[in-house]
Design a protein around this motif. Sequence first.
Motif, PDB file in Angstrom:
ATOM      1  N   CYS A 177       0.834  -1.194   0.000  1.00  0.00           N
ATOM      2  CA  CYS A 177       0.000   0.000   0.000  1.00  0.00           C
ATOM      3  C   CYS A 177       0.875   1.253   0.000  1.00  0.00           C
ATOM      4  CB  CYS A 177      -0.932   0.003   1.209  1.00  0.00           C
ATOM      5  SG  CYS A 177      -2.015   1.444   1.274  1.00  0.00           S
ATOM      6  N   CYS A 178       1.916   1.245   0.789  1.00  0.00           N
ATOM      7  CA  CYS A 178       2.837   2.387   0.838  1.00  0.00           C
ATOM      8  C   CYS A 178       3.482   2.619  -0.529  1.00  0.00           C
ATOM      9  CB  CYS A 178       3.923   2.169   1.889  1.00  0.00           C
ATOM     10  SG  CYS A 178       3.307   2.231   3.572  1.00  0.00           S
ATOM     11  N   ALA A 179       3.888   1.535  -1.178  1.00  0.00           N
ATOM     12  CA  ALA A 179       4.524   1.648  -2.490  1.00  0.00           C
ATOM     13  C   ALA A 179       3.541   2.193  -3.534  1.00  0.00           C
ATOM     14  CB  ALA A 179       5.074   0.297  -2.931  1.00  0.00           C
ATOM     15  N   LEU A 180       2.297   1.752  -3.485  1.00  0.00           N
ATOM     16  CA  LEU A 180       1.296   2.183  -4.466  1.00  0.00           C
ATOM     17  C   LEU A 180       0.828   3.615  -4.253  1.00  0.00           C
ATOM     18  CD1 LEU A 180      -0.916  -1.021  -4.661  1.00  0.00           C
ATOM     19  CD2 LEU A 180       0.463  -0.053  -6.510  1.00  0.00           C
ATOM     20  N   THR A 181       0.760   4.043  -3.002  1.00  0.00           N
ATOM     21  CA  THR A 181       0.212   5.372  -2.698  1.00  0.00           C
ATOM     22  C   THR A 181       1.272   6.430  -2.436  1.00  0.00           C
ATOM     23  OG1 THR A 181       0.034   4.876  -0.335  1.00  0.00           O
ATOM     24  CG2 THR A 181      -1.898   4.392  -1.712  1.00  0.00           C
ATOM     25  N   GLY A 182       2.499   5.997  -2.190  1.00  0.00           N
ATOM     26  CA  GLY A 182       3.555   6.958  -1.880  1.00  0.00           C
ATOM     27  C   GLY A 182       3.509   7.470  -0.449  1.00  0.00           C
ATOM     28  N   VAL A 183       2.755   6.781   0.384  1.00  0.00           N
ATOM     29  CA  VAL A 183       2.621   7.160   1.793  1.00  0.00           C
ATOM     30  C   VAL A 183       3.678   6.411   2.600  1.00  0.00           C
ATOM     31  CG1 VAL A 183       1.070   7.031   3.788  1.00  0.00           C
ATOM     32  CG2 VAL A 183       0.166   7.652   1.556  1.00  0.00           C
ATOM     33  N   ALA A 184       4.347   7.107   3.484  1.00  0.00           N
ATOM     34  CA  ALA A 184       5.366   6.488   4.326  1.00  0.00           C
ATOM     35  C   ALA A 184       4.723   5.475   5.282  1.00  0.00           C
ATOM     36  CB  ALA A 184       6.105   7.551   5.126  1.00  0.00           C
TER      37      ALA A 184
END
Length: 71
Positions: free
Chosen positions: A31-38
């Motif tokens: 999810c972090c990789a797909l959304t760019g969220v840390a």
Amino acid sequence: MYAPDIKKHVKKDKTFYKELLASLAITQRECCALTGVAPRTLAYYLAGKNVPYSFQYMLESLIELKRSTVL
């Protein structure tokens, strides 16, 4: 096509965002990789704290994309 609608963003409890993530069937790391969220920010969001509508919209859009490509 799914369009953003800020009216759909009301204060949700923490289970709402966890359910969105579960319906994607991806890990938090993915999810972090797909959304760019840390990762730390994602943990904060999954706790239901000050989640911006843009994050909710990203997850809902990914769900919609998954549905449309699976069919």
